[in-house]
Scaffold this active site. Structure first.
Site, PDB file in Angstrom:
ATOM      1  N   ASP A 126     -20.162-116.688  34.768  1.00  0.00           N
ATOM      2  CA  ASP A 126     -19.396-116.869  33.530  1.00  0.00           C
ATOM      3  C   ASP A 126     -18.278-115.827  33.468  1.00  0.00           C
ATOM      4  O   ASP A 126     -18.377-114.773  34.099  1.00  0.00           O
ATOM      5  CB  ASP A 126     -20.302-116.673  32.310  1.00  0.00           C
ATOM      6  CG  ASP A 126     -21.437-117.680  32.293  1.00  0.00           C
ATOM      7  OD1 ASP A 126     -21.258-118.778  32.847  1.00  0.00           O
ATOM      8  OD2 ASP A 126     -22.499-117.346  31.733  1.00  0.00           O
TER       9      ASP A 126
HETATM   10  N1  URA Z   1     -26.657-117.154  34.195  1.00  0.00           N
HETATM   11  C1  URA Z   1     -25.781-117.140  33.174  1.00  0.00           C
HETATM   12  O1  URA Z   1     -26.141-117.409  32.038  1.00  0.00           O
HETATM   13  N2  URA Z   1     -24.508-116.794  33.434  1.00  0.00           N
HETATM   14  C2  URA Z   1     -24.062-116.451  34.666  1.00  0.00           C
HETATM   15  O2  URA Z   1     -22.878-116.127  34.831  1.00  0.00           O
HETATM   16  C3  URA Z   1     -24.987-116.462  35.724  1.00  0.00           C
HETATM   17  C4  URA Z   1     -26.276-116.828  35.460  1.00  0.00           C
END
Ligand code: URA
Length: 239
Positions: A106
């Protein structure tokens, strides 16, 4: 062993279109072993070939395998919309070579991100059949409790997922911090698992993939390095 024209070599390494590469050569911007090469038809062995463009040295690589220490507020998407893309942290040639993230973090997740232009490597690493553990450190809004840890280990039900998803390992690190190891890579998985267990993730970082640890790569945030064969060999299920 394969010999290719210098123009083709430059193009394959992401230095631009054939025409652009021919211009680089004509303008005397390319050299090999200290010798300026202007003949775009000159052929060279690509194995271990070192060349320089605009005075910067490069090693010929058939494919590129990279580890990036991703900072917050960078998007993994190829067409980022709200933040700069992670590709902007790499040399421009890598975008021309179609280097892309292996899976996604993310925009506000930091840490270890693999990138490559090798389609079969990307496919294999991202496949749900390839059970490579990924280690995350999550900061939580509410306190971490032993019930939370037990719940994440047992499995929580997420919308759109037919079966509950469980962490392969989960360990409390502090009042508001836990280490969580996942083998799947579902969309927002850590955040959604924490939300499903009535907590909320306020910060997230990936510290390890397989046996490859971000710490051991000595990368400051935003820095990247090429991965060596022994490091690539660490990206597999732990026995
Ligand atoms: N899980 C998440 O919620 N976000 C990420 O970026 C990676 C794993």
């Amino acid at each position: 062993m394969s010999k290719q024209t210098i123009e083709r070599i430059l193009q394959s390494q992401g230095f631009g279109t054939r025409k652009w590469c021919a211009n680089l050569l004509a303008e005397g911007e390319v050299s090999l072993n200290g010798e300026v090469i202007t003949d775009d038809r000159a052929k060279f062995e690509t194995d271990a070939l070192e060349f320089s463009v605009y005075g910067e040295s490069w090693l010929y690589r058939e494919h590129i395998y990279i580890a990036l220490n991703k900072p917050t507020d960078y998007e993994c998407s190829r067409k980022p919309s709200h933040h700069p893309g992670v590709l902007s942290l790499l040399p421009e040639q890598f975008t021309n070579r179609d280097v892309q993230p292996v899976g996604r973090l993310d925009h506000d997740t930091t840490g270890l991100l693999l990138m490559s232009d090798d389609g079969s490597f990307i496919h294999k690493q991202s496949s749900p059949k390839h059970h490579v553990p990924k280690v995350y450190i999550a900061t939580t809004h509410a306190q971490v409790t032993s019930q939370l840890v037990a719940q994440l280990l047992k499995g929580v039900k997420l919308n759109d997922e037919p079966a509950p998803l469980a962490a392969v390992l989960c360990e409390q690190l502090g009042e508001h911090q836990l280490k969580i190891v996942l083998e799947q890579g579902k969309y927002h998985q850590v955040k959604r698992m924490l939300a499903a267990a009535d907590n909320h993730c306020t910060a997230l970082s990936r510290t390890q993939i397989g046996a490859l640890k971000l710490d051991e790569l000595n990368l400051a945030e935003g820095e990247w390095c090429y991965l060596k064969a022994n490091q690539l060999a660490m990206l597999k299920p732990l026995k």
